[in-house]
Design an enzyme around this catalytic site. Structure first.
Site, PDB file in Angstrom:
ATOM      1  N   SER A 112     -15.270 -31.793 -17.297  1.00 48.08           N
ATOM      2  CA  SER A 112     -15.335 -32.122 -18.725  1.00 48.08           C
ATOM      3  C   SER A 112     -16.788 -32.336 -19.146  1.00 48.08           C
ATOM      4  CB  SER A 112     -14.449 -33.336 -19.021  1.00 48.08           C
ATOM      5  OG  SER A 112     -14.348 -33.558 -20.406  1.00 48.08           O
ATOM      6  N   HIS A 160      -9.121 -31.836 -23.905  1.00 49.77           N
ATOM      7  CA  HIS A 160      -8.691 -30.640 -23.188  1.00 49.77           C
ATOM      8  C   HIS A 160      -7.297 -30.154 -23.574  1.00 49.77           C
ATOM      9  CE1 HIS A 160     -12.372 -31.176 -21.165  1.00 49.77           C
ATOM     10  NE2 HIS A 160     -12.011 -32.362 -20.737  1.00 49.77           N
TER      11      HIS A 160
END
Length: 311
Positions: free
Chosen positions: A86, A196
């Protein structure tokens, strides 16, 4: 023997983590550079109060990752592979020379602001252990059919370690379903945005447009992306990965597998935690996985050199 540097994502933070970075001239210079770029003291970003902010967390993780990578590089330890989960993809891009640190800080700040603005409260992530991605997806479909609530597969960290994103109520309902289906654990993470997944499509599109003029270069060494868990070789491809990874599932286990299959033998996770280290130790026990946060810098450097066969 080949070195890989791994950079953790949001959820790894803990109060005081920037103050626990190694005492080293390169680390101090990195902290000073970040403060200059951002116009404020970055050491103020790791208090318990500050860490309630997605912006503070993501900037702090970027600073910690770059500081650690620079300290290792100063000791002559430059990784062949760089990968981050991430927001950890940003210090990974800096580490491999694809992105300037100052530009990474500005882009991370914009990313976090967009994410926070999109869903300011009532959303987050939960980690589910003991179920496969297919099982999690099937349970998500069951939840949607029964209640109309949606959760999304956000991270595939290991074959049976899946992170899901959604609204607080949906995550609570999903945890009940998951535990009843045999999950060992379904635990909320210290993340207050639904990372996400498609809920961040508009925010990702805005970051793509905002980042168009930021200069990216081809990486030195191998950069492994989030979306596909594969190597990227051009600056434009890395820009696209960084700008859009907030709306796509992070396939961390694929990234880990690619690094191992490509020859990585020593994995070093940047501060502040050891989530990625624990995943690697469990999934690929024959490979050396080290958490920089758990070792003094001199011992870390000596251990890496020994495991690389340099001593």
């Amino acid at each position: 023997m080949t070195l890989a540097c791994l950079f953790p994502g949001q959820g790894a933070q803990s109060p005081g983590f920037l103050h626990r970075l190694p005492e080293h001239d390169v680390v101090r210079a990195t902290l000073d550079e970040a403060s200059s770029v951002l116009g404020s003291d970055v050491l103020a970003l790791d208090s318990a109060e500050a860490l309630q902010s997605t912006v503070a967390v993501q900037i702090g993780l970027t600073v910690a990752g770059v500081a650690q990578a620079r300290a290792l590089a100063h000791a002559g330890l430059t990784p062949q592979f760089s990968a981050g989960l991430s927001v950890g993809a940003y210090p990974a891009a800096v580490c491999c020379g694809a992105l300037a640190f100052a530009d990474a800080l500005r882009m991370v700040r914009k990313r976090a602001e967009l994410m926070e603005a999109a869903w300011p409260s009532g959303y987050g992530l939960s980690a589910v252990s003991g179920l496969s991605e297919t099982q999690v997806e099937q349970l998500a479909q069951t939840l949607a059919a029964q209640t109309g609530e949606r959760v999304y597969v956000a991270n595939v960290n290991a074959p049976r370690q899946i992170v899901v994103a959604g609204a607080d109520a949906a995550l609570k309902s999903f945890a009940t379903l998951a535990l009843a289906a045999g999950a060992r654990k379904a635990q909320r993470l210290a993340v207050s945005v639904p990372s996400h997944c498609e809920l961040l499509t508009d925010a990702a599109d805005a970051l793509v447009a905002w980042s168009r003029e930021i200069p990216f270069r081809a990486p030195e060494g191998v950069y492994i992306d989030n979306r596909g868990g594969r190597p990227l070789y051009s600056g434009d491809a890395i820009r696209a990965d960084l700008a859009t990874n907030m709306r796509h599932t992070v396939r961390w286990f694929d990234a880990l597998t690619v690094m191992i299959e490509s020859g990585a033998t020593v994995l070093v996770e940047a501060p502040p935690g050891q989530v990625l280290t624990d995943i690697a130790r469990e999934q690929v026990p024959d490979v050396t996985a080290l958490s920089a946060a758990s070792l003094p810098l001199d011992r870390l450097v000596a251990t890496i050199r020994r495991r690389l066969g340099e001593e």
